[in-house]
Design an enzyme around this catalytic site. Structure first.
Site, PDB file in Angstrom:
ATOM      1  N   ASN A  46       0.797  -1.222   0.000  1.00  0.00           N
ATOM      2  CA  ASN A  46       0.000   0.000   0.000  1.00  0.00           C
ATOM      3  C   ASN A  46       0.833   1.277   0.000  1.00  0.00           C
ATOM      4  OD1 ASN A  46       0.504  -1.337   2.567  1.00  0.00           O
ATOM      5  ND2 ASN A  46      -0.437   0.452   3.501  1.00  0.00           N
ATOM      6  N   CYS A  65       4.864  11.161  10.974  1.00  0.00           N
ATOM      7  CA  CYS A  65       4.962  11.878  12.224  1.00  0.00           C
ATOM      8  C   CYS A  65       3.580  12.463  12.404  1.00  0.00           C
ATOM      9  CB  CYS A  65       6.039  12.959  12.174  1.00  0.00           C
ATOM     10  SG  CYS A  65       6.403  13.603  13.798  1.00  0.00           S
TER      11      CYS A  65
END
Lengths: 390, 153
Positions: free
Chosen positions: A151, A330
Site C-alpha cells: 500500500n 509523524c
C-alpha cells in the site's frame, strides 16, 4: 481553488454505476436476506448473484466467497481463522515485514498467544526475499501471508513464485496455507486465484471505486476456518450478522468494473506515473523514488525528500488543494517512521520525509503538471526553514 | 480556503488523547506563516546558538539569540526547524514568546515550560508535546552558549 486528489490508495470515490446498483437495496428492497417472504428472497438473490459474480472474477466457486466488513476484517479472519482451525497441527506463521497492519497486528496478537511468527525481509526495492521464505518454512508452518501489492510503495510481490515454493514444500499436504492481501492489487493485477495459486485472498470495496465497510475473503474449499464473529448462520456460518445487501451488491459491481477497466486504465496510469517520476526527479534535487521503478502498482509514486518532514509537506500541499499522504508518519497518532520504508533500508531521516501520491481514474496529465509546478516550490520553502541545510 | 471552525482552541491537555489530527488555528497560522525564521545565517551576528533533536526521530531545531547586555533580556530570536507542522509552529511561537514586549530575561527564559508554549498554541495533540520540548531544549542550549561566551569575553 483547484482540487486534485492523489490519495486513491487511501480510498476511492464510489463510481456512479456502482451507486446506481446499490440504491434499490438502500431504499425499497430493504429485506433481511434470511426472511422467507418475497422481500427477503429479493435480498438473498441479490447477494447470491453478487457472490457468483465475484467468484467468477476470481476463478473460484461461490461457496468460497465470504463477505466481511472490511479488508482488515478479511485479513484478520484469514489469519485467526486458519491459526485457530489448524493450531493442533502447527504454531508457525510466516509474514513479510511490509504487510499492512491488518496482517502484522493479527500476527503479533497470535505471537502473544504463543504462536511463532517469522517476519520475512524484503530487498531494497521492496520485494520479498524468496530464499528467506524457503528457509523459513518448516513442518510446524500452518500459514504464509504475503501481500499482493504494498500500500505504501506499490511493490508487487511475485505471488505465483511464492505459491510454487509453498506448493513444492507441502507436496500432498494441506499446510501451510497461503493467504494474500490483495486490497491494493485489485483493479491493477489479475485476481484469478487458480492462476495465482493462493488459498485465501483478501479484497475490499473502498479501493476499487466501491463502497467502504465491505470486504471479501476467498477461502479455498480445501480449507476450513474458525469464524471471528459468531451468531446467526449468515455467510455459511463464518460471519454472523445480517448481510448488508447494498454493500455486497456495490462491491461486486465495483469489482466487475475494475476488472473490465483493468488493462486500459492500468496502461494509462502507468504512463502518467512514469511521466511524473521522470519529471519530479529532474525538477527537485535531493529527492528519491522509494520502491521498485517498474515492479510497482501503475498508480503508485512514493518519494523521499532530504531535509524535510512528510507531514509538513502534506499540509502545505493541502493548502494548494492537493491531497496526498505521507507513507511515513509523524502524524499525531504515530511518531515512528514507516515500517515499510525502514524494511527497505531507507534511512530514518529519509523515511520521515516521504510522500505518497496515488493516481486514479480521474487523474489527468494536467493535474500532474499542476503538482509539478507546486511541489518544487513547497519543497524549496520547507527546506529554507529547515534546520538541516543541504 | 475556508477556515474550519476549530473546537480544539484552548484544549491544552488534548481532550481526544492525541487521536485527532486537527491542529488549532494558532498552530496552523504559525505553520503557514512562521515568525522569525533565519533564512540566511552568513551575516547574522548572534550571542548564542543552540541545536536540539536529531534527524532520526524526525525533528531538529536550530535557534539563535541576541541578548541586550544591559538588561539581560532576549532582544532577538531566530530559528530553523526540520520537522512536522507542530514542531515548526512550536518553535515559531517560542521565538515570539521570548521576544515580545521587549523580550524576557535570559534567567527567566531558562524556566520556560513546554506547557506554556502549548497553551499559547491553543493546545497540541498529546503525541506532539515533545515538539515543543525540543524547541525549549534548543533555547536553553542557546542561552548556555551565550552565558559561556560572556564568561570567556
Amino acid at each position: 481553488m483547484k482540487k486534485i486528489y492523489l490519495d486513491y490508495a487511501a480510498t476511492t470515490y464510489i463510481d456512479p454505476r456502482v451507486l446506481q446498483k446499490m440504491r434499490p437495496y438502500l431504499t425499497n428492497a430493504y429485506g433481511n436476506a434470511s426472511s422467507l417472504y418475497l422481500l427477503g428472497r429479493e435480498a438473498k438473490n441479490a447477494i447470491e448473484k453478487a457472490r457468483e459474480d465475484v467468484a467468477r472474477i476470481l476463478g473460484a466457486s461461490s461457496q468460497e466467497i465470504i463477505f466481511t466488513g472490511s479488508g482488515t476484517e478479511s485479513a484478520n479472519m484469514a489469519i485467526y481463522g486458519i491459526a485457530k482451525a489448524y493450531c493442533n497441527q502447527g504454531n508457525h506463521i510466516v509474514v513479510s515485514k511490509i504487510e499492512h497492519k491488518a496482517v502484522l497486528e493479527s500476527a503479533k496478537r497470535l505471537e502473544k498467544e504463543g504462536f511463532k511468527i517469522t517476519y520475512l525481509n524484503v530487498d531494497s526495492q521492496g520485494i520479498v526475499k524468496l530464499n528467506e521464505l524457503k528457509k523459513a518454512l518448516n513442518r510446524k508452518t500452518i500459514l504464509v501471508s504475503i501481500m499482493y501489492a504494498n500500500n505504501e510503495i506499490g511493490a508487487i510481490q511475485p505471488i505465483k513464485e511464492i505459491s510454487k515454493i509453498i506448493k513444492k514444500f507441502r507436496r500432498e499436504n494441506l499446510l501451510p496455507a497461503f493467504h494474500s492481501d490483495a486490497c491494493q492489487a485489485a483493479g491493477a493485477s489479475s485476481l484469478r486465484v487458480d492462476e495465482l495459486g493462493v488459498d485465501l485472498l483478501t479484497l475490499n470495496g473502498s479501493k476499487i471505486y466501491g463502497p467502504k465497510g465491505i470486504g471479501c475473503l476467498y477461502v479455498s474449499k480445501d480449507y476450513k476456518i474458525k469464524p471471528l464473529i459468531v451468531g446467526g448462520s449468515q455467510e455459511m456460518g463464518l460471519r454472523a450478522g445480517t448481510e448488508n445487501t447494498a454493500l455486497i451488491v456495490g462491491f461486486s459491481e465495483a469489482l466487475k468494473l475494475a476488472e473490465q477497466l483493468r488493462k486500459r486504465e492500468g496502461q494509462r496510469l502507468r504512463n502518467l506515473r512514469n511521466y511524473f517520476i521522470k519529471k519530479v526527479l529532474k525538477l527537485i534535487p535531493h529527492c528519491q523514488l522509494n520502491g521498485h521503478s517498474q515492479k510497482r502498482l501503475p498508480n503508485n509514486i512514493n518519494l523521499s525528500f532530504d531535509g524535510i518532514e512528510g507531514e509538513s509537506l502534506v499540509l502545505k500541499l493541502d493548502q494548494y488543494g492537493i491531497s496526498t499522504s505521507t507513507g511515513s508518519a509523524c502524524t499525531s497518532t504515530d511518531l515512528t517512521p514507516s515500517h515499510v520504508l525502514l524494511a527497505l533500508g531507507v534511512p530514518e531521516d529519509l523515511a520521515h520525509g516521504s510522500l505518497r501520491l496515488t493516481l486514479g481514474r480521474k487523474t489527468t496529465k494536467k493535474d500532474l503538471d499542476y503538482v509539478l509546478k507546486i511541489l518544487p516550490k513547497v519543497v524549496g520553502n520547507l527546506r529554507k526553514i529547515s534546520a538541516i541545510q543541504l | 480556503m475556508k477556515k474550519k471552525k476549530n473546537k480544539k482552541i484552548g484544549d491544552v491537555i488534548g481532550k481526544n488523547k492525541g487521536k485527532s489530527w486537527l491542529y488549532t488555528g494558532i498552530v496552523k497560522d504559525h505553520f503557514f506563516h512562521p515568525r522569525n525564521v533565519l533564512l540566511d545565517e552568513t551575516n547574522y551576528q548572534y550571542d548564542g546558538k543552540g541545536i536540539a533533536g536529531n534527524p532520526l526521530c524526525g525533528d531538529i531545531m536550530a535557534l539563535w539569540i541576541k541578548v541586550d547586555p544591559k538588561t539581560q533580556k532576549i532582544k532577538d530570536c531566530k530559528w530553523r526547524t526540520y520537522g512536522c507542522a507542530s514542531a515548526i509552529s512550536a518553535t515559531s511561537m517560542l521565538s515570539v514568546m521570548v521576544t515580545e514586549k521587549g523580550g524576557i530575561a535570559v534567567k527567566k527564559a531558562l524556566n520556560l515550560k513546554p506547557q506554556q508554549i502549548i497553551e499559547r498554541l491553543g493546545g497540541l495533540p498529546e503525541l506532539k508535546f515533545h515538539c515543543s520540548v525540543l524547541g525549549l531544549d534548543a533555547l536553553k542550549e542557546a542561552i548556555n552558549d551565550y552565558l559561556k561566551n560572556k564568561e570567556t569575553k
